[in-house]
Design a protein around this motif. Structure first.
Motif, PDB file in Angstrom:
ATOM      1  N   ARG A 190       3.187-141.561 -48.467  1.00 17.17           N
ATOM      2  CA  ARG A 190       2.211-142.603 -48.747  1.00 17.17           C
ATOM      3  C   ARG A 190       2.837-144.243 -49.084  1.00 17.17           C
ATOM      4  NH1 ARG A 190      -2.901-141.041 -47.881  1.00 17.17           N
ATOM      5  NH2 ARG A 190      -3.214-138.954 -48.462  1.00 17.17           N
ATOM      6  N   GLU A 194      -1.540-146.205 -52.682  1.00 21.19           N
ATOM      7  CA  GLU A 194      -2.427-145.313 -52.259  1.00 21.19           C
ATOM      8  C   GLU A 194      -2.476-144.220 -52.892  1.00 21.19           C
ATOM      9  OE1 GLU A 194      -1.871-146.006 -47.450  1.00 21.19           O
ATOM     10  OE2 GLU A 194      -0.746-144.221 -48.409  1.00 21.19           O
ATOM     11  N   VAL A 196      -2.516-139.954 -54.009  1.00 21.58           N
ATOM     12  CA  VAL A 196      -2.086-138.923 -53.687  1.00 21.58           C
ATOM     13  C   VAL A 196      -2.732-137.739 -54.435  1.00 21.58           C
ATOM     14  CG1 VAL A 196      -0.126-138.724 -55.159  1.00 21.58           C
ATOM     15  CG2 VAL A 196       0.025-137.295 -53.042  1.00 21.58           C
TER      16      VAL A 196
END
Length: 373
Positions: A190, A194, A196
């Motif tokens: 990533r 972002e 996860v």
């Protein structure tokens, strides 16, 4: 006043002044000294150190056997983080062979608080207990399950408050993870910022399953979304956790020993577990002490404060001391009289040495030797 009397008086006053200065001058050192030693086969503060049990009514309750002799773990006592030693105390400690004077920052690094040091020691102690259980059961050829867990959560990072130490991670972004390193491999795919998604079995639910000898599975899990942040060192995406390997045992093994930290009791815990689960009394009634970290595969690692630990063991009555191979040269340099230092690299090696001790063949032991030169 005669010159000799005046000189003696001046010398006495100077000595008094130096002693007073020595008491008042604080130095950046701490002291390590012999600490308590506890028999892993016995009780401590009224409670068994090793308590092996299964769920009530289960047919596979582990059969336990009587033990004899001692398998003592050893400790080192250290001055507190807030204590500031004076010059006289430091000089006195340097002159006493059974104590060690070390830089204060060695025990309490400047970049860590006393609470953080204590927490690290507690985490290392817990991890050593887990490895001791694994190594012991492997030595006995008993099944041990494994899974990935949250080993630690970094303060101030995105995972704080969302993931907890002990949570079982079954998948990351839908990808199953079987090893701790697999977690980082998925997260770093990533970009920082972002999200996860972790599939986790909460620690309480995981422990309940493990007590029943069952592996936590994805069916027991829930999804937790964590936003990544940028690692200060290399710019990769991170969430602030340290994945680790957790285990599921065929029965419950509880190790109780308060006020002890660090990983150095691993070997002696493992041997104590084996002794309780085998009909053969490992020591044959002898007083054996020792130290050493241990990993899941039974490899024994060196520790700090070895000379203080051998002194503590001998004062308690030990005749044999299982010594990590890496500590042998230092331990042999100041070996207490009447104590045989047994070189130990693995769990299996320790078992072999105990066999020689209980069968009355100490001359066959591999003893520690001082470093050459």
């Amino acid at each position: 006043m005669p010159r000799r009397t005046a000189t003696l008086l001046a010398s006495t006053l100077l000595l008094i002044a130096l002693l007073c200065a020595g008491v008042l001058i604080k130095v950046p050192y701490a002291e390590m000294s012999p600490g308590p030693t506890v028999n892993t086969l016995g009780k401590h503060d009224g409670e068994p150190v090793l308590n092996i049990k299964d769920e009530p009514g289960k047919k596979n309750e582990p059969k336990q056997y009587g033990t004899s002799g001692h398998l003592n773990m050893t400790t080192v006592r250290v001055t507190g983080s807030e204590y500031r030693m004076n010059l006289v105390e430091a000089l006195s400690g340097w002159l006493r062979g059974e104590r060690a004077i070390v830089p204060h920052a060695t025990l309490y690094p400047d970049d860590k608080s006393a609470e953080e040091v204590d927490q690290e020691n507690a985490e290392e102690f817990t991890a050593s207990q887990e490895s001791a259980k694994v190594a012991a059961l492997k030595e006995l050829h008993k099944p041990v399950g494994s899974h990935v867990i949250v080993g630690a959560v970094t303060k101030g990072k995105p995972a704080q408050g969302k993931l907890r130490p002990g949570d079982v991670i079954t998948a990351v972004d839908g990808k199953p993870v079987g090893r701790p390193e697999s977690v980082g491999q998925v997260v770093t795919q990533r970009k920082p910022g972002e999200d996860v998604t972790f599939t986790v079995v909460p620690v309480k639910k995981a422990k309940a399953a493990q007590k029943k000898g069952k592996e936590p599975t994805e069916l027991d899990g829930r999804k937790v979304t964590v936003r990544t942040t940028e690692d200060e060192q290399d710019g990769r995406a991170v969430v602030g956790i340290q994945p680790a390997l957790g285990h599921t045992f065929p029965f419950e093994i509880d190790i109780k020993l308060a006020d002890v930290g660090g990983p150095s009791a691993g070997l002696m815990f493992a041997l104590g577990i084996v002794d309780k689960l085998t009909p053969q009394k490992l020591t044959g009634g002898q007083f054996v002490a020792g130290t050493g970290t241990i990993d899941d595969d039974g490899k024994v690692g060196e520790i700090g404060g070895i000379q203080m630990k051998t002194v503590a063991a001998r004062e308690k009555g030990a005749r044999y001391f299982l010594t990590p191979a890496g500590n042998c040269p230092s331990a042999a340099k100041n070996k207490p009289d009447g104590l045989t230092l047994v070189k130990t690299s693995t769990m299996h090696e320790a078992m072999t040495s105990l066999k020689k001790i209980r069968e009355g063949h100490p001359e066959q032991l591999t003893e520690c030797k001082p470093a050459k030169g």
